[in-house]
Design an enzyme around this catalytic site. Structure first.
Site, PDB file in Angstrom:
ATOM      1  N   CYS A 117       0.816  -1.228   0.000  1.00 36.56           N
ATOM      2  CA  CYS A 117       0.000   0.000   0.000  1.00 36.56           C
ATOM      3  C   CYS A 117       0.840   1.264   0.000  1.00 36.56           C
ATOM      4  O   CYS A 117       0.404   2.292  -0.528  1.00 36.56           O
ATOM      5  CB  CYS A 117      -0.988  -0.021   1.162  1.00 36.56           C
ATOM      6  SG  CYS A 117      -0.267   0.211   2.802  1.00 36.56           S
ATOM      7  N   ASP A 118       2.045   1.230   0.562  1.00 34.99           N
ATOM      8  CA  ASP A 118       2.901   2.415   0.570  1.00 34.99           C
ATOM      9  C   ASP A 118       3.137   2.947  -0.843  1.00 34.99           C
ATOM     10  O   ASP A 118       3.318   4.147  -1.052  1.00 34.99           O
ATOM     11  CB  ASP A 118       4.273   2.105   1.177  1.00 34.99           C
ATOM     12  CG  ASP A 118       4.233   1.280   2.446  1.00 34.99           C
ATOM     13  OD1 ASP A 118       3.270   0.517   2.617  1.00 34.99           O
ATOM     14  OD2 ASP A 118       5.167   1.376   3.246  1.00 34.99           O
ATOM     15  N   ALA A 119       3.169   2.003  -1.808  1.00 36.91           N
ATOM     16  CA  ALA A 119       3.475   2.368  -3.188  1.00 36.91           C
ATOM     17  C   ALA A 119       2.486   3.379  -3.753  1.00 36.91           C
ATOM     18  O   ALA A 119       2.805   4.098  -4.705  1.00 36.91           O
ATOM     19  CB  ALA A 119       3.497   1.121  -4.068  1.00 36.91           C
TER      20      ALA A 119
END
Length: 903
Positions: A586-588
């Site tokens: 999800c950080d991406a």
């Protein structure tokens, strides 16, 4: 007999007269160390990083490591007898081996070098330099020097010693203990900007890998450097001997002038150098304390012999032109550390210490026990060491005095020698509280600048900008050690750009331009990896402001290459090898999509938009939990649960997504058909995030199990505050519900900032909720804080009367790099324009009775801008954008006056 003065002495006259009394104590003026002036009451140092103290232009400079591990420089003004301190790096490492070493550059600026003690996981040499000669309270940001030897060792880096040789066009020589524990060097011919490869200087053969020769150095500033070495540490080498050599004209020599070899012959072996002392012949190990030279450039050496751990002997040796003359000065007692009762002393070879005077090698300052307390003495020889005259510098002290350091180029009006006074304790090099004293009466005053006023938590433009600038300045002064193109840095740069857009100072934007230039506008090294694309957001922000195509050229070429050679995986299962080439965590969604959409806005190339949205929704379909309204960090967390049985939703991971939504929507055209779906997800997540806010205003590392992670966390909280405030400002979130939460969160974030501007409570790098030290900080947390501040700033500014200006591009082509023009419906003394999708203040100019401001609009797009009085802002930024032409044909505009009560 006391005679009356013929006139009274006023306090001002006394102060004037005192300014002409030398600081240094006259001969015979010995006094207790407690009555001598202090450079600091909290400082320690080792004796292998030098010069520790230098003098120039009526001032003495020194540096030390405080009890809490801060690297501090001090300046003593001889004329005013005042001392000022500057914290070069707060909380660097609690270890007195880290003290800074100083060097004056040819332009008169002072440069400080420091490094952590060996064994640090990220070994590096750090440096700072004054911005201008004499500007003691104004230093350039810390830099990390690219100096690592290729020996393959893992011992860390320690003990920096810088010198300048004028005869070699001011070549800077830097020596340190390298990764293999060996004395190592590099040179710079441009004032420390670039460096030669690191080379090991001295290495005894046939000893175990952990062998660590110790070194001392001295230079004449013109053409020579003198070296003093040992076989190793006396703890490890029972026959620790002492060796000497000299460098000049590109080669190394013995004291008698015999050439040992050139740079190409490094490292030098003990058998090639002069042996000043042979411990094998006496069976008594030694350790070194200093090297100097006389008027004829003949070397002089100070060292200790250690017959027993409680019997340290001070020695003075000199080359008389034919041989080494060696004499014992006196017994120095045993070790000085205050060994805890019942414990074995860890450093039994730590002598009280002695130091040669660089200006007069016939002078030695030493400390030794006198009546049960270690006192400072000055020893002078008129005949090369055969006889000595001694003078007490301290007498009758209550506390031990250790490790004297003679000031380089000490002046008659200033101190000659500094030393540590154990006013509190010295148990170990990581456990101490000492004063740094000087041979001056205790009339020196500490000129401490007043502490910065406390930061205000009020939601007012000036208070918010003050907090942001203090945090931004702290970060610039303490650069992150992560690679310059790393995702950690990219998140921080995003925040610094948001600050640059509202600050009245150009320093933040200039720092970002300098960063981009240093990176040659390139992304990180991994072509597909979203983390390495984050820095591109700042490159593109700068492109929009400065219109330099070079700022986005490498990024565009790389993204075109990705489009030409896309990666394919059937699923985003995070256990697959190479899956991080896709947005599988999800950080991406913070790192990648905003960069692609900014490039789309800059080029109008629809391929970048399609890539961003297609891959956003692929990631969302895989990781977004619709029931919770939150994202799993990656597929490994689908089946994991917190201690309370709830799903694991990581605060910062969801903060990345919320921040990514905002930063994607900022650059997606207002009439883009994909906008509504992103806005819907933003609103769903906002509701879920709001429900997880804790009573103190912040969020915890785990969103659904805060009890297991009770510590406040500021990086996830910063991104949530940023996103929720943006939603309120855009009208996407109900102001009555969300604005109180935003204000509460901002107040709590500001409370996590130290007085000097250091943001705390940042969870270190990771992938899931973890417990951590509340003092932790990281640049990505700073980025989140600054982004949050920018939206709080906009919220506060919009509480003032303003005009909403709608600009519409009715044509079928994108309009960029042009200005919209409008006549405002209400008079403004000094109008400024703000971008309604961010807090950026736009450069504005008046032409033919109309106000012109820059816009970038897709075909058919209508966007809103805010016109308001400059007085409503805390500062008006310096215009960075070149003057752009008025749009032809003109763009359509409409203005509406807004009063706070009608928002």
């Amino acid at each position: 007999m006391n005679l009356p003065l013929p006139f009274p002495l006023s306090p001002s006259l006394v102060a004037w007269l005192m300014a002409f009394i030398p600081l240094a104590m006259p001969v015979g003026a010995a006094r207790p160390a407690e009555d001598c002036a202090s450079f600091t009451d909290d400082g320690g140092w080792c004796w292998f990083s030098d010069p520790r103290a230098v003098s120039r232009d009526g001032k003495t400079y020194s540096g030390w490591v405080t009890e809490d591990g801060s690297i501090v420089a001090g300046e003593l003004d001889h004329a005013t007898a005042t001392v000022r301190h500057f914290n070069l790096h707060p909380r660097y490492e609690r270890d007195d081996h880290d003290n800074p070493a100083f060097l004056f550059l040819p332009d008169g600026r002072l440069m400080a070098f420091y490094t952590k003690h060996g064994g640090n996981p990220r070994p590096a040499i750090h440096a700072r330099v004054m911005r201008q000669p004499g500007s003691f309270l104004d230093w350039e940001p810390e830099v990390t020097l690219p100096l690592r030897d290729d020996t393959g060792g893992k011992a860390g880096i320690s003990y920096v010693n810088p010198f300048l040789l004028a005869a070699e066009t001011n070549t800077l020589y830097l020596f340190w203990r390298g990764l293999s524990f060996k004395p190592t060097m590099a040179t710079s011919r441009d004032g420390g900007k670039t460096w030669s490869p690191a080379q090991v200087v001295f290495s005894p053969p046939g000893l175990p890998p952990g062998n660590r020769p110790y070194a001392k150095y001295a230079a004449n500033g013109r053409d020579r450097i003198h070296f003093l070495f040992t076989d190793g540490h006396p703890r490890n080498e029972p026959s620790n001997s002492v060796y000497y050599m000299c460098y000049r004209d590109g080669a190394f020599y013995k004291a008698d002038g015999t050439r040992i070899g050139g740079m190409e012959d490094l490292p030098i072996r003990p058998g090639q150098a002069d042996q000043v002392y042979d411990a094998r012949s006496t069976g008594v190990r030694a350790w070194i304390w200093g090297v100097a030279f006389d008027a004829e450039e003949r070397p002089v050496v100070a060292y200790t012999r250690l017959p027993a751990e409680n019997d340290h002997r001070y020695h003075y040796a000199r080359w008389d032109g034919r041989q080494w003359f060696d004499t014992e000065l006196c017994a120095g007692g045993g070790w000085f550390p205050q060994t805890p009762p019942g414990a074995r002393e860890r450093e039994p070879h730590y002598s009280s210490g002695l130091a040669l005077d660089p200006a007069d090698s016939a002078v030695v300052y030493l400390t030794r026990p006198v009546n049960g307390v270690r006192e400072v003495e000055k020893w002078t020889t008129p005949d090369g060491g055969k006889t000595w005259r001694t003078e007490a510098v301290t007498r009758g002290s209550k506390h031990d005095n250790i490790r004297p350091c003679v000031v380089m180029n000490h002046a008659p009006g200033g101190p000659a020698v500094l030393w540590q006074s154990l006013t509190d304790r010295y148990v170990h090099y990581t456990d101490y509280r000492c004063a740094i004293k000087m041979d001056a009466p205790a009339r020196v005053t500490l000129d401490v600048p007043p502490p910065p006023p406390p930061l205000s938590v009020t939601v007012e433009p000036a208070a918010i900008l003050t907090a942001m600038e203090r945090v931004g300045d702290w970060q610039l002064a303490h650069p992150s050690r992560h690679p310059a193109t790393d995702w950690t840095q990219g998140a921080g740069y995003a925040g610094l750009m948001a600050l640059a857009d509202i600050s009245g100072s150009p320093r933040f934007r200039e720092a970002m331009v300098k960063m981009g230039q240093a990176n040659q506008w390139k992304l990180g090294p991994r072509k597909y990896f979203a983390d390495d694309h984050t820095v591109g957001q700042t490159y593109l922000e700068l492109f929009f402001q400065l219109r330099d195509p070079a700022m986005m050229a490498p990024l565009r070429a790389q993204f075109d290459d990705i489009l030409a050679q896309p990666r394919h995986f059937e699923t985003l299962d995070f256990t697959q090898r190479g899956i991080t080439d896709l947005w599988s965590w999800c950080d991406a969604l913070f790192m990648g999509p905003p960069t692609w959409l900014r490039l789309h806005a800059a080029t109008d190339d629809a391929r970048y938009r399609e890539f961003a949205l297609t891959n956003w929704w692929r990631t969302s379909d895989y990781l977004y939990d619709r029931e919770a309204g939150l994202y799993f960090r990656d597929s490994k967390f689908f089946d994991k649960r917190e201690a309370n049985g709830r799903k694991i939703f990581w605060s910062r991971g969801n903060g990345w997504v919320m921040g990514g939504l905002v930063r994607s929507l900022q650059y997606l055209p207002m009439n883009d058909p994909g906008r509504a779906r992103l806005e819907n997800q933003f609103q769903e997540m906002a509701a879920a995030v709001l429900a997880c806010q804790q009573p103190d205003g912040l969020w915890r590392a785990s969103l659904l199990d805060p009890a297991s992670y009770p510590l406040r966390e500021t990086s996830g909280s910063g991104f949530f505050t940023y996103a929720l405030a943006w939603g309120v400002n855009q009208g996407l979130l109900d102001r009555a519900i969300y604005e109180p939460a935003v204000r509460k969160a901002w107040a709590a974030l500001v409370e996590c900032v130290t007085p000097e501007g250091r943001l705390t409570h940042v969870q270190p790098i990771g992938a899931d909720p973890r417990k951590f030290d509340g003092n932790a900080t990281e640049i990505y947390g700073v980025g989140a804080f600054l982004l949050a501040g920018s939206e709080l700033y906009r919220l506060a500014v919009l509480e003032r009367n303003h005009v909403r200006v709608e600009v519409w591009n009715p044509g079928g082509q994108r309009r960029e790099g042009v200005c919209a023009a409008i006549k405002l419906p209400a008079p403004f003394a000094q109008p400024v324009f703000m971008d309604a999708l961010s807090a950026r203040i736009l450069p504005t100019r008046l032409a033919n009775g109309e106000l012109l401001f820059p816009v970038n609009l897709a075909a058919g797009e209508a966007r809103t801008f805010i016109a308001l009085e400059a007085a409503a802002l805390a500062a008006v930024p310096t215009a960075a954008l070149p003057e752009l032409p008025r749009a032809e044909p003109p763009l359509e505009t409409r203005a509406t006056l807004v009063e706070p009560s009608r928002r």
